[in-house]
Write an enzyme that holds these catalytic residues in place. Structure first.
Site, mmCIF file in Angstrom:
data_model
loop_
_atom_site.group_PDB
_atom_site.id
_atom_site.type_symbol
_atom_site.label_atom_id
_atom_site.label_comp_id
_atom_site.label_asym_id
_atom_site.label_seq_id
_atom_site.Cartn_x
_atom_site.Cartn_y
_atom_site.Cartn_z
ATOM 1 N N LYS A 1 -3.727 -62.520 18.437
ATOM 2 C CA LYS A 1 -4.080 -61.157 18.188
ATOM 3 C C LYS A 1 -3.934 -60.904 16.589
ATOM 4 O O LYS A 1 -3.577 -61.628 15.992
ATOM 5 C CB LYS A 1 -2.792 -60.518 18.948
ATOM 6 C CG LYS A 1 -2.736 -60.517 20.521
ATOM 7 C CD LYS A 1 -1.638 -59.975 21.084
ATOM 8 C CE LYS A 1 -1.699 -60.108 22.618
ATOM 9 N NZ LYS A 1 -0.743 -59.237 23.368
ATOM 10 N N TYR B 1 -8.016 -54.812 29.173
ATOM 11 C CA TYR B 1 -6.930 -54.517 29.571
ATOM 12 C C TYR B 1 -6.807 -53.103 30.425
ATOM 13 O O TYR B 1 -5.828 -52.741 30.564
ATOM 14 C CB TYR B 1 -5.974 -53.778 28.301
ATOM 15 C CG TYR B 1 -5.387 -55.092 27.243
ATOM 16 C CD1 TYR B 1 -4.590 -56.025 27.942
ATOM 17 C CD2 TYR B 1 -5.696 -55.178 25.977
ATOM 18 C CE1 TYR B 1 -4.118 -57.122 27.391
ATOM 19 C CE2 TYR B 1 -5.151 -56.234 25.305
ATOM 20 C CZ TYR B 1 -4.155 -57.193 25.971
ATOM 21 O OH TYR B 1 -3.646 -58.167 25.300
ATOM 22 N N ASN C 1 2.477 -58.997 19.273
ATOM 23 C CA ASN C 1 3.424 -60.057 19.917
ATOM 24 C C ASN C 1 2.558 -61.359 19.988
ATOM 25 O O ASN C 1 2.527 -62.366 20.536
ATOM 26 C CB ASN C 1 3.819 -60.144 21.322
ATOM 27 C CG ASN C 1 2.872 -59.728 22.376
ATOM 28 O OD1 ASN C 1 1.566 -59.533 22.120
ATOM 29 N ND2 ASN C 1 3.267 -59.392 23.728
ATOM 30 N N HIS D 1 -2.120 -63.557 23.391
ATOM 31 C CA HIS D 1 -2.122 -63.447 24.701
ATOM 32 C C HIS D 1 -2.421 -64.570 25.710
ATOM 33 O O HIS D 1 -3.132 -65.444 24.933
ATOM 34 C CB HIS D 1 -3.521 -62.233 25.011
ATOM 35 C CG HIS D 1 -3.918 -62.279 26.472
ATOM 36 N ND1 HIS D 1 -3.313 -61.546 27.363
ATOM 37 C CD2 HIS D 1 -4.868 -63.118 27.101
ATOM 38 C CE1 HIS D 1 -3.796 -61.882 28.532
ATOM 39 N NE2 HIS D 1 -4.821 -62.835 28.133
ATOM 40 N N GLU E 1 -11.110 -63.735 32.707
ATOM 41 C CA GLU E 1 -11.219 -63.418 31.177
ATOM 42 C C GLU E 1 -11.763 -64.511 30.383
ATOM 43 O O GLU E 1 -12.378 -63.993 29.375
ATOM 44 C CB GLU E 1 -9.635 -63.555 30.764
ATOM 45 C CG GLU E 1 -8.479 -62.547 31.341
ATOM 46 C CD GLU E 1 -7.215 -62.732 31.091
ATOM 47 O OE1 GLU E 1 -6.436 -61.755 31.677
ATOM 48 O OE2 GLU E 1 -6.849 -63.700 30.486
HETATM 49 P P1 ATP Z 1 -0.468 -60.711 27.616
HETATM 50 O O1 ATP Z 1 -1.069 -60.177 28.752
HETATM 51 O O2 ATP Z 1 -0.912 -59.844 26.300
HETATM 52 O O3 ATP Z 1 -0.412 -62.230 27.422
HETATM 53 P P2 ATP Z 1 1.906 -60.335 28.659
HETATM 54 O O4 ATP Z 1 1.497 -60.896 30.001
HETATM 55 O O5 ATP Z 1 3.118 -60.938 28.351
HETATM 56 O O6 ATP Z 1 1.130 -60.392 27.491
HETATM 57 P P3 ATP Z 1 1.646 -57.742 29.799
HETATM 58 O O7 ATP Z 1 2.676 -57.194 30.613
HETATM 59 O O8 ATP Z 1 0.480 -58.277 30.573
HETATM 60 O O9 ATP Z 1 2.360 -58.718 28.726
HETATM 61 O O10 ATP Z 1 1.415 -56.847 28.521
HETATM 62 C C1 ATP Z 1 0.037 -56.884 27.629
HETATM 63 C C2 ATP Z 1 0.273 -56.563 26.398
HETATM 64 O O11 ATP Z 1 0.700 -55.101 26.465
HETATM 65 C C3 ATP Z 1 1.650 -57.298 25.793
HETATM 66 O O12 ATP Z 1 1.189 -58.395 25.424
HETATM 67 C C4 ATP Z 1 1.664 -56.532 24.673
HETATM 68 O O13 ATP Z 1 0.876 -56.713 23.711
HETATM 69 C C5 ATP Z 1 1.716 -55.047 25.160
HETATM 70 N N1 ATP Z 1 2.772 -54.312 25.794
HETATM 71 C C6 ATP Z 1 3.600 -54.682 27.116
HETATM 72 N N2 ATP Z 1 4.582 -53.851 27.105
HETATM 73 C C7 ATP Z 1 4.531 -53.314 26.119
HETATM 74 C C8 ATP Z 1 5.425 -52.004 25.711
HETATM 75 N N3 ATP Z 1 6.313 -51.627 26.470
HETATM 76 N N4 ATP Z 1 5.109 -51.293 24.745
HETATM 77 C C9 ATP Z 1 4.017 -51.564 23.745
HETATM 78 N N5 ATP Z 1 3.174 -52.702 24.141
HETATM 79 C C10 ATP Z 1 3.528 -53.445 25.272
HETATM 80 MG MG MG Z 2 -0.251 -60.057 30.633
#
Ligand code: ATP
Ligand code: MG
Length: 140
Positions: A11, A51, A114, A117, A128
């Site tokens: 990211k 997303y 973070n 992804h 994806e």
């Molecule tokens: P990813 O899909 O990016 O691998 P993940 O599966 O661990 O991450 P998801 O719940 O799918 O988490 O959320 C997608 C992304 O949205 C997260 O990686 C993060 O960048 C962002 N995100 C998730 N929760 C929050 C939150 N509470 N506040 C801000 N951003 C968030």
């Molecule tokens: Mg996810």
């Protein structure tokens, strides 16, 4: 255990800090092979489409802004049980909850920024991968 594929994004918070190699090294050391890789700057339309499942979440707008704030590296990763292997080395979404030795514990700045992804199922991995790669770009 079969060799499968997953989809990864390094990211913008990580590319901005010049961590492309460091993150990739952790993926490789976890037993994943980079079968395809390209550095792109996502358009707003790509980020919103990618997303789409989070469209109703309160953080959707900010997440899209973040994902288009700089370049990302999209990758196809191969390995035994690649989806789980990748999720394990990534660590929890919120770096505060991530285990020691994971990418997010080591490098993530916040729950949003973070660093990586990773697909959460084989089905989503296939979708994806197809969102960002043509078959002839996946070279093994
Ligand atoms: P990813 O899909 O990016 O691998 P993940 O599966 O661990 O991450 P998801 O719940 O799918 O988490 O959320 C997608 C992304 O949205 C997260 O990686 C993060 O960048 C962002 N995100 C998730 N929760 C929050 C939150 N509470 N506040 C801000 N951003 C968030
Ligand atoms: Mg996810």
């Amino acid at each position: 255990m079969a060799v499968t594929r997953t989809f990864s994004i390094i990211k913008p918070d990580a590319t901005r800090r010049n961590l492309t190699g460091a993150v990739t090294k952790m993926l490789e050391e976890a037993g994943l092979r980079v079968a395809a890789s390209k550095r792109i700057h996502m358009t707003r339309e790509q980020a919103e489409g990618f997303y789409d499942v989070h469209r109703e979440r309160p953080f959707f707008g900010e997440l899209v802004e973040f994902m288009i704030s700089g370049p990302v590296v999209v990758q196809v990763l191969e390995g035994e049980d690649a989806v789980k292997r990748n999720r394990d080395v990534m660590g929890a979404t919120n770096p505060a909850d991530a285990d020691e030795g994971t990418i997010r514990k080591t490098y993530a700045e916040s729950i949003e920024a973070n660093s990586v992804h990773g697909s959460d199922s084989d089905e989503n991995a296939a979708k994806e991968i197809a969102f960002f790669f043509n078959d002839d770009e996946i070279v093994g």
